[in-house]
Design an enzyme around this catalytic site. Structure first.
Site, PDB file in Angstrom:
ATOM      1  N   LYS A  37       0.834  -1.198   0.000  1.00  0.00           N
ATOM      2  CA  LYS A  37       0.000   0.000   0.000  1.00  0.00           C
ATOM      3  C   LYS A  37       0.876   1.258   0.000  1.00  0.00           C
ATOM      4  CE  LYS A  37      -3.481  -2.719  -0.106  1.00  0.00           C
ATOM      5  NZ  LYS A  37      -4.328  -3.237   0.953  1.00  0.00           N
TER       6      LYS A  37
HETATM    7  C1  LIG Z   1      -5.254  -4.380   1.340  1.00  0.00           C
HETATM    8  C2  LIG Z   1      -6.717  -4.234   1.449  1.00  0.00           C
HETATM    9  C3  LIG Z   1      -7.429  -4.631   2.576  1.00  0.00           C
HETATM   10  C4  LIG Z   1      -6.781  -5.381   3.699  1.00  0.00           C
HETATM   11  O1  LIG Z   1      -5.725  -4.680   4.239  1.00  0.00           O
HETATM   12  P1  LIG Z   1      -4.796  -5.391   5.353  1.00  0.00           P
HETATM   13  O2  LIG Z   1      -4.105  -4.221   5.992  1.00  0.00           O
HETATM   14  O3  LIG Z   1      -3.871  -6.270   4.597  1.00  0.00           O
HETATM   15  O4  LIG Z   1      -5.687  -6.131   6.274  1.00  0.00           O
HETATM   16  C5  LIG Z   1      -8.787  -4.371   2.655  1.00  0.00           C
HETATM   17  N1  LIG Z   1      -9.426  -3.764   1.641  1.00  0.00           N
HETATM   18  C6  LIG Z   1      -8.780  -3.377   0.520  1.00  0.00           C
HETATM   19  C7  LIG Z   1      -9.540  -2.684  -0.552  1.00  0.00           C
HETATM   20  C8  LIG Z   1      -7.413  -3.622   0.390  1.00  0.00           C
HETATM   21  O5  LIG Z   1      -6.775  -3.284  -0.740  1.00  0.00           O
END
Ligand SMILES: *Cc1c(COP(=O)(O)O)cnc(C)c1O
Length: 387
Positions: A191
């Site tokens: 991210k």
């Molecule tokens: C990455 C992601 C998640 C989950 O995030 P984590 O921090 O890995 O639990 C949830 N929703 C979306 C849209 C994502 O891209």
């Protein structure tokens, strides 16, 4: 991985980040010390919100968000099929029923038209959702003003999944500061800002923030105002609710706090790469991400659609790019088509726009440190395979 492999996403770790983590390791608190609150305060300030609560992951944040909004057995929660499974799973964690709203092919986010029609039908049947989880796909904010108006009319709460949208804004305000009741960000390594694993829940609502803080840490409090009995001494704490251990550590927060300083610069670099992709791929057989002048995308992903007149199928283009050392990806397999969700009764054709988008989707590499040379290689390879 070969040296010349171009990933679809890559974290950017600076010497300042390494120093911040090293300093934390030499300090007194690896967790539950002062750095968690410092990261939360900096994040809240940047996002113009009253409360930011660090959590173990966005998935944990979505779970806590559902719980704080009172989701439980008998509740109905709606989300977007074009997302990662967490956006829907969080409601199932609470024993609620999940349903989906199809996407708008332009934004790839929840379609306001489909949403309005579905709400009208649900209202007639007395099955209105209690919570709706819109997802800012690829970093492009949803139609938040319209969704807020529907929430006010039909009485549901908005739990925004802004996992992709750290640094994005809508109608001139940072994501999380207006419209949604609760907004959740992800700091997973792919991210925008990372703490390896981690997330943040933000809200302007004091009561929701207090509930999330409590549930994040076992439902245990040392705050006299929240206790039910008189304190028995300095050791005393009370468990007043059933909570989890969903904390973000100080070690992770030290990295996040250091990363946050470069967030705005990263967004600008991502956008410049996206602009360049737009120009270089304009004549290719692709649908490029649409632009909207009332919102600013964080450009987590650059997601193309491979159109029917391409020389090869999406699958062949994907394989060709991977073979050439280019880390493409597909976001997302619609949640309702997953075997687990099919067992709950969903059919592939239930949300046709999300499925049509998935069948053509291709996320090509986009990260701040990407070079012009790397981008040219992606474009040349892609055009050779597809055009
Ligand atoms: C990455 C992601 C998640 C989950 O995030 P984590 O921090 O890995 O639990 C949830 N929703 C979306 C849209 C994502 O891209």
């Amino acid at each position: 991985m070969a040296d010349d492999f171009i990933p679809y996403s890559r974290q950017e770790i600076s010497e300042a980040d390494i120093a911040a983590v090293t300093d934390l390791l030499r300090s007194d608190f690896l967790t539950q010390g002062p750095t968690g609150p410092a990261f939360e305060a900096a994040f809240a300030k940047r996002h113009q919100v009253a409360h930011a609560i660090g959590v173990a992951s966005a998935t944990a944040g979505l779970h806590l968000g559902c719980l704080a909004l009172g989701v439980g057995p008998g509740s109905v929660v709606w989300t977007c099929p074009n997302s990662f499974v967490s956006s829907a799973n969080c409601a199932l964690f609470c024993g609620a029923e999940v349903d989906f709203v199809d996407i708008d092919p332009a934004t790839r986010n929840i379609s306001v038209e489909a949403f309005t029609a579905k709400l009208e039908a649900a209202d007639r049947q007395g099955r209105l959702p209690q919570v709706v989880i819109p997802v800012d796909f690829a970093g492009l904010p949803c139609d938040l003003a319209e969704i807020r108006a529907l929430a006010d009319r039909y009485g549901f709460a908005i739990l925004e999944d802004a996992s992709h949208a750290t640094g994005a804004s809508y109608h001139g305000r940072p994501i999380g500061s207006a419209h949604a009741d609760l907004t959740v960000f992800s700091f997973h390594a792919v991210k925008i800002v990372t703490t390896a694993e981690g997330g943040m829940v933000v809200t302007q609502n004091d009561a929701l923030a207090e509930k999330i803080r409590l549930l994040r840490s076992h439902g245990v409090t040392r705050d006299g105002a929240l206790m039910q009995r008189v304190s028995e001494g300095a050791w005393y704490y009370e468990m007043v609710d059933l909570g989890w251990n969903y904390r973000l550590t100080d070690l992770q927060s030290a990295l996040g706090l250091s990363q946050l300083e470069r967030m705005d610069e990263w967004r600008e670099r991502r956008e410049a790469h996206a602009d360049r992709y737009d120009a270089l791929l304009a004549d290719g057989p692709f649908k490029r991400p649409a632009r909207f002048n009332d919102r600013v995308s964080s450009w987590h992903l650059y997601a193309l659609e491979v159109m029917d007149h391409a020389r090869a199928s999406r699958a062949a283009i994907f394989a060709g790019l991977r073979e050439a050392g280019i880390g493409v990806n597909v976001h997302y397999i619609p949640i309702h088509t997953q075997p687990y969700y099919e067992k709950l009764g969903f059919k592939r054709g239930d949300f046709p726009n999300a499925v049509a988008y998935y069948d053509r989707a291709l996320s090509i590499p986009l990260f701040p440190a990407m070079t012009t040379g790397q981008q040219d290689r992606v474009v040349d390879t892609l055009l050779k395979l597809a055009a």
